[in-house]
Motif scaffolding. Structure first.
Motif, short mmCIF file in Angstrom:
data_model
loop_
_atom_site.label_atom_id
_atom_site.label_comp_id
_atom_site.label_asym_id
_atom_site.label_seq_id
_atom_site.Cartn_x
_atom_site.Cartn_y
_atom_site.Cartn_z
N MET A 101 24.15 -10.81 -30.60
CA MET A 101 22.98 -11.43 -30.07
C MET A 101 21.75 -10.73 -30.63
O MET A 101 21.53 -9.54 -30.39
CB MET A 101 23.02 -11.32 -28.53
N PRO A 102 20.94 -11.40 -31.40
CA PRO A 102 19.77 -10.75 -32.00
C PRO A 102 18.70 -10.47 -30.93
O PRO A 102 18.55 -11.19 -29.95
CB PRO A 102 19.28 -11.77 -33.02
N VAL A 103 17.97 -9.39 -31.16
CA VAL A 103 16.89 -9.01 -30.27
C VAL A 103 15.59 -9.55 -30.83
O VAL A 103 15.27 -9.34 -32.01
CB VAL A 103 16.80 -7.47 -30.15
N VAL A 104 14.83 -10.29 -30.01
CA VAL A 104 13.53 -10.82 -30.42
C VAL A 104 12.53 -10.43 -29.33
O VAL A 104 12.63 -10.88 -28.20
CB VAL A 104 13.56 -12.35 -30.60
N LEU A 105 11.58 -9.57 -29.72
CA LEU A 105 10.59 -9.09 -28.78
C LEU A 105 9.20 -9.60 -29.17
O LEU A 105 8.81 -9.48 -30.33
CB LEU A 105 10.58 -7.56 -28.75
N ARG A 106 8.49 -10.17 -28.21
CA ARG A 106 7.15 -10.68 -28.47
C ARG A 106 6.09 -10.05 -27.58
O ARG A 106 4.91 -10.23 -27.81
CB ARG A 106 7.12 -12.19 -28.27
N SER A 107 6.54 -9.33 -26.53
CA SER A 107 5.60 -8.78 -25.56
C SER A 107 6.23 -7.62 -24.81
O SER A 107 7.44 -7.38 -24.91
CB SER A 107 5.19 -9.87 -24.57
N LEU A 108 5.41 -6.94 -24.03
CA LEU A 108 5.92 -5.86 -23.18
C LEU A 108 6.91 -6.39 -22.17
O LEU A 108 7.92 -5.75 -21.87
CB LEU A 108 4.76 -5.15 -22.48
N SER A 109 6.67 -7.58 -21.67
CA SER A 109 7.60 -8.21 -20.73
C SER A 109 8.97 -8.41 -21.38
O SER A 109 10.00 -8.12 -20.76
CB SER A 109 7.03 -9.55 -20.26
N ILE A 142 17.34 2.00 -28.07
CA ILE A 142 16.18 2.07 -28.96
C ILE A 142 16.36 3.29 -29.85
O ILE A 142 17.00 4.28 -29.46
CB ILE A 142 14.83 2.12 -28.22
N GLN A 143 15.83 3.20 -31.06
CA GLN A 143 15.94 4.31 -32.00
C GLN A 143 14.69 4.35 -32.85
O GLN A 143 14.22 3.32 -33.34
CB GLN A 143 17.18 4.13 -32.88
N ILE A 144 14.14 5.54 -33.02
CA ILE A 144 12.95 5.70 -33.86
C ILE A 144 13.35 5.50 -35.31
O ILE A 144 14.28 6.15 -35.80
CB ILE A 144 12.31 7.08 -33.67
N VAL A 145 12.66 4.61 -36.00
CA VAL A 145 12.91 4.41 -37.42
C VAL A 145 11.77 4.96 -38.26
O VAL A 145 11.94 5.21 -39.45
CB VAL A 145 13.17 2.92 -37.78
N GLN A 146 10.60 5.16 -37.62
CA GLN A 146 9.49 5.78 -38.33
C GLN A 146 8.55 6.43 -37.33
O GLN A 146 8.25 5.86 -36.28
CB GLN A 146 8.71 4.76 -39.15
N GLY A 199 10.12 -9.11 -33.96
CA GLY A 199 11.59 -9.19 -34.05
C GLY A 199 12.22 -8.14 -33.16
O GLY A 199 12.03 -8.12 -31.96
N ASP A 200 12.96 -7.21 -33.79
CA ASP A 200 13.65 -6.17 -33.02
C ASP A 200 12.92 -4.83 -33.06
O ASP A 200 13.49 -3.80 -32.73
CB ASP A 200 15.08 -6.02 -33.51
N ARG A 252 13.37 0.68 -33.24
CA ARG A 252 14.24 -0.48 -33.46
C ARG A 252 15.09 -0.64 -32.22
O ARG A 252 15.69 0.31 -31.74
CB ARG A 252 15.12 -0.28 -34.69
N CYS A 253 15.14 -1.85 -31.71
CA CYS A 253 15.87 -2.16 -30.49
C CYS A 253 17.16 -2.89 -30.84
O CYS A 253 17.15 -3.79 -31.68
CB CYS A 253 15.01 -3.03 -29.58
#
Length: 140
Positions: free
Chosen positions: A1-9, A22-26, A86-87, A106-107
């Motif tokens: 299931m892909p993660v799609v984030l558009r807002s804090l909600s 979650i993982q820091i990528v930068q 996106g993620d 990255r989520c």
């Protein structure tokens, strides 16, 4: 299931899902440091995956994989500057000195397990070997 984030909600809803990571990528602040400092941050688990421990109205507490520590992420102020794509979530770091920095997370969710095909099993009461069934029928 892909993660799609558009807002804090969306981000908060994502964090409530089982297995959300979650993982820091930068981290531009760390990227500007010398090699020894970057290695120290790595050893302390800066880039390791994080899973949710607790969620409140204004913050989240994460466990860091492979380390006996927790990390807090606050969103009580300044979230209007967060960018969702996106993620990924980009969180600006506001410092009084130096260039503007940001942390990119990255989520992800765990991959769903694919069901294994059911092995054909004999029905209850049937023996696997017909010779054994015949012997049992005659009391041998």
């Amino acid at each position: 299931m892909p993660v799609v984030l558009r807002s804090l909600s969306d981000f908060k809803k994502f964090l409530r899902k089982p297995g959300a990571t979650i993982q820091i990528v930068q981290n531009t602040f760390v990227d500007r440091q010398d090699a020894a400092s970057r290695e120290t941050y790595r050893r302390k688990g800066l880039y390791e995956p994080r899973t949710l421990r607790a969620l409140s109205k204004r913050a989240a507490v994460f466990d860091v994989r492979g380390h006996d520590t927790t990390v807090w992420l606050y969103w009580d102020r300044g979230t209007r500057h967060w960018r969702f794509s996106g993620d990924t979530v980009t969180v600006p770091l506001h410092a009084t000195l130096g260039p503007p920095d940001a942390v990119v997370y990255r989520c992800s969710l765990p991959e769903p397990e694919t069901p294994r095909p059911a092995r054909s099993r004999p029905a209850d009461g049937q023996a696997r070997d017909p010779r054994v069934a015949q012997q049992a029928a005659f009391g041998f």
